[in-house]
Structure formats: structure tokens, C-alpha cells
Design a protein around this motif. Sequence first.
Motif, PDB file in Angstrom:
ATOM      1  N   LEU A 134       6.681   8.570   5.176  1.00 21.55           N
ATOM      2  CA  LEU A 134       7.976   7.929   5.012  1.00 21.55           C
ATOM      3  C   LEU A 134       7.757   6.426   5.124  1.00 21.55           C
ATOM      4  O   LEU A 134       6.695   5.979   5.555  1.00 21.55           O
ATOM      5  CB  LEU A 134       8.953   8.418   6.079  1.00 21.55           C
ATOM      6  CG  LEU A 134       9.193   9.935   6.142  1.00 21.55           C
ATOM      7  CD1 LEU A 134      10.235  10.265   7.199  1.00 21.55           C
ATOM      8  CD2 LEU A 134       9.617  10.487   4.784  1.00 21.55           C
ATOM      9  N   SER A 135       8.756   5.647   4.765  1.00 20.50           N
ATOM     10  CA  SER A 135       8.601   4.189   4.740  1.00 20.50           C
ATOM     11  C   SER A 135       8.243   3.596   6.101  1.00 20.50           C
ATOM     12  O   SER A 135       7.605   2.552   6.178  1.00 20.50           O
ATOM     13  CB  SER A 135       9.882   3.535   4.222  1.00 20.50           C
ATOM     14  OG  SER A 135      10.105   3.902   2.888  1.00 20.50           O
ATOM     15  N   ASN A 136       8.666   4.250   7.173  1.00 22.26           N
ATOM     16  CA  ASN A 136       8.391   3.724   8.519  1.00 22.26           C
ATOM     17  C   ASN A 136       7.043   4.179   9.070  1.00 22.26           C
ATOM     18  O   ASN A 136       6.739   3.967  10.241  1.00 22.26           O
ATOM     19  CB  ASN A 136       9.512   4.128   9.488  1.00 22.26           C
ATOM     20  CG  ASN A 136       9.668   5.644   9.598  1.00 22.26           C
ATOM     21  OD1 ASN A 136       8.913   6.389   8.973  1.00 22.26           O
ATOM     22  ND2 ASN A 136      10.640   6.088  10.371  1.00 22.26           N
ATOM     23  N   GLY A 137       6.237   4.819   8.224  1.00 23.43           N
ATOM     24  CA  GLY A 137       4.918   5.271   8.662  1.00 23.43           C
ATOM     25  C   GLY A 137       4.906   6.684   9.216  1.00 23.43           C
ATOM     26  O   GLY A 137       3.841   7.252   9.458  1.00 23.43           O
ATOM     27  N   ILE A 169       0.645   9.725  -0.452  1.00 23.07           N
ATOM     28  CA  ILE A 169       1.909  10.021  -1.134  1.00 23.07           C
ATOM     29  C   ILE A 169       3.038   9.581  -0.214  1.00 23.07           C
ATOM     30  O   ILE A 169       3.031   9.888   0.978  1.00 23.07           O
ATOM     31  CB  ILE A 169       2.023  11.523  -1.475  1.00 23.07           C
ATOM     32  CG1 ILE A 169       0.957  11.914  -2.509  1.00 23.07           C
ATOM     33  CG2 ILE A 169       3.418  11.852  -2.002  1.00 23.07           C
ATOM     34  CD1 ILE A 169       0.880  13.397  -2.799  1.00 23.07           C
ATOM     35  N   ILE A 170       4.003   8.844  -0.769  1.00 23.14           N
ATOM     36  CA  ILE A 170       5.099   8.313   0.039  1.00 23.14           C
ATOM     37  C   ILE A 170       6.436   8.698  -0.596  1.00 23.14           C
ATOM     38  O   ILE A 170       6.543   8.802  -1.824  1.00 23.14           O
ATOM     39  CB  ILE A 170       4.978   6.780   0.205  1.00 23.14           C
ATOM     40  CG1 ILE A 170       5.922   6.254   1.282  1.00 23.14           C
ATOM     41  CG2 ILE A 170       5.219   6.050  -1.097  1.00 23.14           C
ATOM     42  CD1 ILE A 170       5.666   4.802   1.687  1.00 23.14           C
ATOM     43  N   LEU A 171       7.442   8.937   0.234  1.00 27.46           N
ATOM     44  CA  LEU A 171       8.792   9.246  -0.234  1.00 27.46           C
ATOM     45  C   LEU A 171       9.639   7.979  -0.186  1.00 27.46           C
ATOM     46  O   LEU A 171       9.692   7.301   0.846  1.00 27.46           O
ATOM     47  CB  LEU A 171       9.425  10.318   0.676  1.00 27.46           C
ATOM     48  CG  LEU A 171      10.859  10.755   0.319  1.00 27.46           C
ATOM     49  CD1 LEU A 171      10.847  11.703  -0.882  1.00 27.46           C
ATOM     50  CD2 LEU A 171      11.541  11.429   1.505  1.00 27.46           C
ATOM     51  N   GLN A 209      13.454   2.609   5.012  1.00 23.67           N
ATOM     52  CA  GLN A 209      12.895   1.899   3.851  1.00 23.67           C
ATOM     53  C   GLN A 209      13.311   0.430   3.870  1.00 23.67           C
ATOM     54  O   GLN A 209      12.502  -0.459   3.577  1.00 23.67           O
ATOM     55  CB  GLN A 209      13.369   2.562   2.555  1.00 23.67           C
ATOM     56  CG  GLN A 209      12.803   1.891   1.313  1.00 23.67           C
ATOM     57  CD  GLN A 209      13.156   2.636   0.040  1.00 23.67           C
ATOM     58  OE1 GLN A 209      13.094   3.858  -0.021  1.00 23.67           O
ATOM     59  NE2 GLN A 209      13.528   1.904  -0.997  1.00 23.67           N
ATOM     60  N   THR A 210      14.563   0.158   4.234  1.00 26.45           N
ATOM     61  CA  THR A 210      15.062  -1.221   4.270  1.00 26.45           C
ATOM     62  C   THR A 210      14.338  -2.041   5.339  1.00 26.45           C
ATOM     63  O   THR A 210      13.908  -3.173   5.094  1.00 26.45           O
ATOM     64  CB  THR A 210      16.584  -1.242   4.513  1.00 26.45           C
ATOM     65  OG1 THR A 210      17.226  -0.393   3.547  1.00 26.45           O
ATOM     66  CG2 THR A 210      17.149  -2.643   4.397  1.00 26.45           C
ATOM     67  N   VAL A 211      14.166  -1.454   6.527  1.00 28.01           N
ATOM     68  CA  VAL A 211      13.441  -2.126   7.622  1.00 28.01           C
ATOM     69  C   VAL A 211      12.015  -2.443   7.180  1.00 28.01           C
ATOM     70  O   VAL A 211      11.505  -3.556   7.366  1.00 28.01           O
ATOM     71  CB  VAL A 211      13.435  -1.260   8.903  1.00 28.01           C
ATOM     72  CG1 VAL A 211      12.480  -1.838   9.945  1.00 28.01           C
ATOM     73  CG2 VAL A 211      14.844  -1.149   9.480  1.00 28.01           C
ATOM     74  N   SER A 212      11.375  -1.454   6.552  1.00 37.59           N
ATOM     75  CA  SER A 212       9.991  -1.624   6.096  1.00 37.59           C
ATOM     76  C   SER A 212       9.883  -2.734   5.046  1.00 37.59           C
ATOM     77  O   SER A 212       8.979  -3.574   5.102  1.00 37.59           O
ATOM     78  CB  SER A 212       9.476  -0.299   5.518  1.00 37.59           C
ATOM     79  OG  SER A 212       8.241  -0.479   4.873  1.00 37.59           O
ATOM     80  N   ASP A 213      10.808  -2.751   4.085  1.00 33.90           N
ATOM     81  CA  ASP A 213      10.770  -3.766   3.021  1.00 33.90           C
ATOM     82  C   ASP A 213      10.958  -5.172   3.587  1.00 33.90           C
ATOM     83  O   ASP A 213      10.362  -6.136   3.105  1.00 33.90           O
ATOM     84  CB  ASP A 213      11.834  -3.468   1.962  1.00 33.90           C
ATOM     85  CG  ASP A 213      11.481  -2.258   1.091  1.00 33.90           C
ATOM     86  OD1 ASP A 213      10.384  -1.700   1.290  1.00 33.90           O
ATOM     87  OD2 ASP A 213      12.294  -1.880   0.232  1.00 33.90           O
TER      88      ASP A 213
END
Length: 445
Positions: free
Chosen positions: A122-125, A198-200, A226-230
Motif C-alpha cells: 500500500l502507499s504507506n508501506g 506490486i503496489i495498490l 496515498q495522499t500522505v505518501s505523495d
Amino acid sequence: MHFSIPETETRAGDGGAAYVAYNIHVNGVLHCRVRYSQLLGLHEQLRKEYGANVVPAFPPKKIFTLTPAEVEQRREQLEKYMQAVRQDPTLGGSETFNSFLRKAQQETQQIPTEEVVLEVLLSNGQKVKVTILTSDQTEDVLEAVASKLDLPDDLVGYFSLFLVRETKDGAFSFVRKLQEFELPYVSVTSLHNPEFRIILRKSYWDSSYDDDVMEHRVGLNLLYAQTVSDIEHGWILVNKEQHRQLKSLQEKVSKKEFIRLAQTLKYYGYLKFDPCVTDFPEKGCHVVVSAGNNELNFQVRLPSEQIKEGSFKVTRMRCWRVTSSVPMSNGPSGSSPGKSEVKLELAFEYLMSKDRLQWVTITSPQAIMLSICLQSMVDELMVKKSGGSIRKDSPDASREPMAKLSSKLTSVSLRGMSHSSSANDVGANDFHGNYAFEGIGDEDL
């Protein structure tokens, strides 16, 4: 999608007799190795299902053993055949064609069908481990991940699985969106490199769809992560005051308010690409490209070291193409060219002013991903224009093009250009016409 058959191999069959194998590359990477007879079988099956007038002509059988020149001629003909089938909306999206490619991929990589655990990020690892079959296609794996996360069925169409390469700083370089013709487990393991994951992520561009996703707890959590990661990776521009406000909302765990504030920031919802090279405004300029908001944003470093920013709207791109060139290897016999030697380019024809079209080229290993972004932006624009939706429970028939966005292929072809790099040498089938371009009125200029 981006099919090429850049080479053939002479291999020994079960009985010891030699045969010619055609290496089918997708996105510049070996996808599968097939014989002429297998492709002929696919052709006959497509003719049976769709009729001879729909399916393109197939290179004819030869009675005698082929000479090297005839082998090369057949390779070129088969490459054009595969590209033509892929570009046809009916044939290219058919289960017959895609299942052929999946089966051939699995056989080529010699991975038996068995139950395995696949790790999806996931975007947060956070890592999501799903139990799947090695033969499960992209849609099956996406649904398995959604089920593990308790993401409702009607929100699955808002997300996709992406193949990424992890960089040293913990960020991700996007390779491509996983497609319906491939087996995700086979695709990632056959690369034999732990950097590939592979990432969602969400698969739409219009931030108004965020409202649908945020209706559900799991959708909200995925979008928030995802927003935090970006923001952490610098994909979204934040000034000091905005950063303070975001931090305050994070501490309060006010996820919806956090996303609402992020939506107002520059580059929200954009995908940022690795630094590359462009010929705009002049040749050899270094550029950072971001895709989002129905545009490609350029931050160009001019030879004078001055940084200039500009955007190219997808609705003003008349067409685009992806080309690849593989230089002849100077290494020892039998050595394969390294991945760094494969040069990929995305070129688009842009309406600079009312009567002036100009080609703009981006040279980047991520050219395929850029092309997929353009195609999905166009699809989304057209669906929205026709009143469609990407919700699975939507009764509107016009949502169909978007429902498949998680597995849709762009119809841009990949042309091997090892013999010629002349723009005049590129055939009409190498271009992808933009059907959103037709709707431009003078007021849009």
C-alpha cells in the motif's frame, strides 16, 4: 499494447528437431516465447469467433524450410499482426487473445500453477499478503487484495495494481499498470529483482471521484495513505503554512479534512516521473514530467540552467506514439543487451496554437507508463462526457470503458527501430489517434 517481436531464437523441440521461436516483448521486456504454429492456432480461433473480415491477414505457411531472410520477413509480419490484433478494440480485449498471452507467459517462464502468497504494497508501506494461484490474472489478484482489505466491490474499479521499482530513498518509480494479458505473480517474479514490487493505488484522475471513495472507511484509509505518501515524497507542493495545517489535521486524525485540504494543493492527484530528457523547447533539455489533471506538466531545465514550467493538455494532443530502439549489441556473442540500452520515447503531436501542430518528444524508460496515463485520461474524459460512471453498481452502460481501466491497454504500438530511427519510417499503425481531440472547439484554445 506495446507489442514487438524484436528477435527469433532457434530452439530444440521435444523430439530434438530445431524450430524457430518468436520472442514477444511487451513494454520492451520478454513476455513469452511462441512458435509460428501457436500463433496460427490463435489466429484460427479468432477467425472462428469473430469472422475472417474482422481478423487481420496472417503470414502464410511455407512448405520448405525458411531461409534467414524469410525468417526475418515472417518476424516482421507476425509483429505487425500482433500489433494489429492488439489495437482492435474487439480482438485486443478478447478473452481468447488475453488468455493466449497469459498461458504463453506462464509456459515461457516455466512457473507451474500452484498456490502462492503474493505481497502487495500500500502507499504507506504496509504489506498486504494474499493467497492466490500463480495463474491468477490481474483482475483476480486485484479482487483478492480488495477482499483482504474489506474494500467494497463497487469501489474496486477505482483502484489498480501497478508494477513499481523501489528506489534507494524508499520512493517508487512506476513501470506500468498491470494489464489483463498478464499474470501478476509471473510478471514480478520473472524479473528476478527484489526492487520490483506490486503496489495498490487509485486509478482515476478526476478528484471529484474521491467523494465516492471516501464514503467507505477502507476507501478513505487508502486515499489518505496515498495522499500522505505523495506529500512526503514531494509529489504534492506544500508551503510552510499548508504543512502546518496538514500536520494539525494528521494529529487530529481528521482524514477527510486532510484530503480536502490536499485537493487544493498543486500537483494533487498527479503521478511524478523520474527525471528524463525532452526536445521541448529545444533538444537535450532535462525535464521532470508529472501526469494529472488531464495534462502532462513539464518542469524543464534549460541549457542556461533556468527552470521553466509548462503544461500540455491531453485534449490538445492530436495523437501520440511510443517507439523503442535497441542498439546492436557489441558485446560477446550470445550476450543480450542490458536494459539500459533500450531507449524508449513518447512523442505527441500538440496543438500549440489554432493552426500550428508540433511534435514534442520525451525520452524516458517510463514512456510506456506515460502513454498509459494519457490513454486513461482520455478514457475518463470520454466516459464523463457521456455521463458514465466507474462505480461497479452503476446501471449506466457507458461506464464500461472505465470499468476496465484497471486492466485496460492503450492501443499505442511499440515499434522496434533498430534499423531506422527516421520519423518518416514510422507507419500509420504506430500512431494512436486521440478521440478526445475531436471535441475541441475554438473556445478551448
